[in-house]
Design an enzyme around this catalytic site. Structure first.
Site, mmCIF file in Angstrom:
data_model
loop_
_atom_site.group_PDB
_atom_site.id
_atom_site.type_symbol
_atom_site.label_atom_id
_atom_site.label_comp_id
_atom_site.label_asym_id
_atom_site.label_seq_id
_atom_site.Cartn_x
_atom_site.Cartn_y
_atom_site.Cartn_z
ATOM 1 C CB ALA A 1 -0.003 6.150 -2.444
ATOM 2 N N PRO A 2 2.057 7.679 -0.326
ATOM 3 C CG PRO A 2 2.688 9.667 0.570
ATOM 4 C CD PRO A 2 1.986 8.386 0.872
ATOM 5 N N GLY A 3 4.666 7.083 -1.339
ATOM 6 C CA GLY A 3 5.885 6.536 -1.438
ATOM 7 C C GLY A 3 6.970 6.727 -0.751
ATOM 8 N N GLY A 4 6.927 7.342 0.512
ATOM 9 C CA GLY A 4 7.905 7.760 1.568
ATOM 10 C C GLY A 4 8.574 6.412 1.859
ATOM 11 C CG ASP B 1 1.847 2.124 5.707
ATOM 12 O OD1 ASP B 1 1.429 2.160 6.833
ATOM 13 O OD2 ASP B 1 2.406 3.277 5.124
ATOM 14 C CB CYS C 1 -0.477 5.962 11.076
ATOM 15 S SG CYS C 1 -1.802 6.289 9.723
ATOM 16 C CG ASP D 1 -2.196 3.333 -3.554
ATOM 17 O OD1 ASP D 1 -1.495 3.222 -2.200
ATOM 18 O OD2 ASP D 1 -3.220 3.775 -3.801
ATOM 19 C CB CYS E 1 -0.846 -0.016 1.202
ATOM 20 S SG CYS E 1 -1.814 -1.546 1.531
ATOM 21 C CG ASP F 1 -7.882 -4.412 -3.436
ATOM 22 O OD1 ASP F 1 -7.091 -4.715 -2.585
ATOM 23 O OD2 ASP F 1 -8.972 -4.333 -3.358
#
Length: 448
Positions: free
Chosen positions: A262-265, A334, A387, A289, A260, A315
């Site tokens: 995005a955003p790619g950090g 994530d 998170c 993503d 999962c 997915d």
């Protein structure tokens, strides 16, 4: 600070509070169409963030002050009252300016009928400083500026720590950087910042992290556009370390999945870390993503960092639509979650999330775990991350998974445990200057 700016802030807050729109997206739209100066754009953001951070408290006071509920079409007026309350109680704006300019914003909103109402409520707040304390004593969730359902869940999950979790969630987190150690060392980049009069300190757990004393725009970060540094919270930076790429150093190639992404950090950090042990051509990284627009952000981040991965719009749980049949040595999930660990950065989560969302999120997390576990090579590691600070999304999710997968073994995470969890590593907001985060690392035993 002008009445127009306050009116725009009230419009944004109302769209978040009563229409369920994203604060970040709305701020971007208003900055573009309103042509604010950098200073005014910063003020607009501060007003919106601050008002939304304490919105449940303002709503309780507004409900108490009104003789009857407002029409749904007057959400902007309720937001404007909340804006005034924030300025009076939580900002350095002089009281006379907070009241007069907030009242003047009614004209811009074309609702001059509300001037007297707003003036009366704000002056009462100024005149009766005991009013909030007396009212909120019987509404502890509003006193903490949290929706009642989140307050109840936190007190159920963490009865001793709930108050501190909420307090920390109401304080803006620091701006944390991740140094790209393929290009420079942390100490060298720290010196570069010092040479540019930017104060920072190293993080004691996230070895690539630097915490800025004051936030600033990325344009002012030396080498940002050349990929020397990224903005990423220290807790999010722990994912790459927990996947232990050093244990694979004798391999001729590795396969990595960021499910999962995005955003790619984290994708970028996984690749930065892995390239300390492998050449780029030895690493096959797949970043998924299901949102094509968000995956484009992954592509943009990787391009800036001069890194590459196979990007697939899919997915993660629908494995047959994207998997090539080859197992992965490392998997990062994530997972989509409530975001309750990052409220200090995204206060609109308090208003956008609903209690009913949690069961759906738990099911989504479980389906991703279930679908991706067979894709992990024997002996491989899977890091599950959220998170969130809710046990149902975290340790209880892993408890269920371990009960249903006898070939899964939880690996001990050796860092200090600020919260006691049956499985995994639960980080509360602000601990060690980190966002609220959860990690569990699972190893796959060979099936017999």
């Amino acid at each position: 600070m002008s009445a127009k700016l306050r009116a725009n802030a009230a419009q944004i807050v109302a769209q978040v509070a009563y229409k369920g729109h994203s604060l970040t997206q709305l701020l971007d739209e208003y900055r573009q169409k309103s042509q604010y100066s950098a200073a005014d754009a910063s003020l607009l953001q501060a007003l919106c963030f601050g008002t939304l951070r304490f919105y449940p408290k303002w709503q309780a006071l507004i409900n108490d002050a009104l003789k009857k509920p407002m029409k749904s079409s007057d959400g902007d007026i309720q937001a404007l009252i909340a804006l005034g309350m924030f300025q009076l109680l939580e900002s350095r704006v002089p009281a006379h300016a907070a009241i007069s300019e907030t009242v003047s914003a009614c004209k811009i909103l074309k609702k001059t009928w509300a001037k007297g109402l707003i003036n009366a409520i704000l002056r009462r707040l100024q005149r009766e400083p005991e009013w909030p304390a007396q009212l909120l004593a019987s509404q502890p969730w509003a006193e903490h500026a949290f929706p009642k359902w989140i307050w109840k869940r936190l007190n159920n999950d963490w009865p001793e720590e709930a108050d501190e979790i909420m307090r920390a969630s109401n304080i803006q987190g620091p701006m944390t950087l991740r140094v790209n150690t393929l290009q420079t060392s942390v100490s060298d980049y720290q010196q570069t910042l010092k040479d540019n009069d930017i104060n920072c300190q190293a993080h004691n757990l996230a070895t690539d992290a630097l915490i800025l004393q004051q936030p600033l725009s990325v344009e002012k970060l030396p080498g940002f556009f050349e990929g020397k540094v990224s903005v990423q919270d220290a807790a999010a930076q722990m994912a790459a370390r927990l996947l232990q790429f050093d244990q694979l150093a004798q391999r001729s190639e590795i396969r990595v999945l960021d499910a999962c992404s995005a955003p790619g950090g984290k994708t970028g950090h996984l690749l930065e870390t892995a390239q300390h042990y492998f050449k780029p051509e030895q690493i096959h990284c797949v970043a998924l993503d299901k949102d094509a627009d968000r995956l484009q952000k992954v592509a943009d981040n990787l391009k800036r960092l001069n890194l590459s991965a196979q990007l697939i719009v899919a997915d993660a749980a629908e494995v047959t639509s994207w998997w090539d049949g080859k197992p992965f040595d490392r998997i990062l999930i994530d997972a989509p979650c409530s975001g309750t660990g990052v409220i200090r950065r995204h206060p609109d989560i308090k208003l956008l999330r609903r209690n009913t969302d949690i069961a759906e999120l738990v099911n989504t997390q479980r389906s991703i775990l279930q679908a991706l576990w067979p894709l992990l090579a024997d002996g491989g590691l899977l890091a599950y991350a959220t998170c969130s600070v809710f046990k149902e999304e975290n340790e209880q999710q892993i408890d269920w998974f371990l009960q249903h997968h006898p070939n899964a073994v939880e690996l001990e995470i050796s860092y200090e445990k600020p919260l006691s969890a049956k499985y995994g590593w639960q980080i509360p907001p602000a601990w060690n200057d980190m966002d609220g985060f959860y990690y569990a690392v699972l190893q796959k035993n060979a099936t017999t």
